[in-house]
Write an enzyme that holds these catalytic residues in place. Sequence first.
Site, PDB file in Angstrom:
ATOM      1  CD  GLN A 278      90.312 -17.253 -80.533  1.00  0.00           C
ATOM      2  OE1 GLN A 278      91.379 -16.917 -80.014  1.00  0.00           O
ATOM      3  NE2 GLN A 278      89.221 -16.505 -80.465  1.00  0.00           N
ATOM      4  CD  GLU A 279      87.088 -23.079 -82.145  1.00  0.00           C
ATOM      5  OE1 GLU A 279      86.134 -23.013 -81.367  1.00  0.00           O
ATOM      6  OE2 GLU A 279      87.026 -22.726 -83.334  1.00  0.00           O
ATOM      7  CB  SER A 280      88.629 -25.334 -75.780  1.00  0.00           C
ATOM      8  OG  SER A 280      89.865 -25.981 -76.057  1.00  0.00           O
TER       9      SER A 280
END
Length: 225
Positions: A126-128
Amino acid sequence: MTIAPLFQILESVTNHYNPSSNTGNTPSFLSSFQTYLDNELGNQFSVQAENDSSSDEMSSLFLSPESSARYFQNAVSSEQVGLTTGGNAMPLNHNETTTDDYSSLISSSAEKFGVDPNLIQAVIQQESNFNPDAKSNAGAMGLMQLMPGTAKYLNVDNPYNPQDNIEGGTKYLKNMLDKYNGDESLALAAYNAGPGNVDRYNGIPPFEETQSYVPTVMNNYQSLT
């Protein structure tokens, strides 16, 4: 960029500036000089857009810090900094990377800090989207999108180093899990919005980004288990 116009400005200032005058209308050399540089830089951006050249030449311009920051920030393309959805980096032109590329790092960090490796993977996704060079507009860096202050707190010297980033992010995630007695939803909310906001609202904060972030990561996590 030629320097001839600079001498014209200097000549203009010299001809019109009278130190003995008390009119209160003394022209500002700095203002004239800065205006000229602003115009020149604007012209260079136009040429750059047409020729798709690099911005290295612009770095030689002697601008005030405020002006330099304003122009060079505008010159950075979306490909360099990535787009954001919420607060997470969504970099462009990134080769697809699977968890296999970082599975050993995820496993070792999971074992070291006692965190489910599937949860770590869901957060990274989700983050990167597994881009170690990702950077959000807010300044979050690397695979697990560590903010500068958080990276410093976690003693992560190089947030773009995958091993350092995953270890730091996993350690922080473990801290949040411990703080909220293993409640994964609250830990993820704190990871996204900060524990202060989770405590303030006594639960997942009513922020649109966080309200979307938590169920998305949880769904990804549950699909891996």
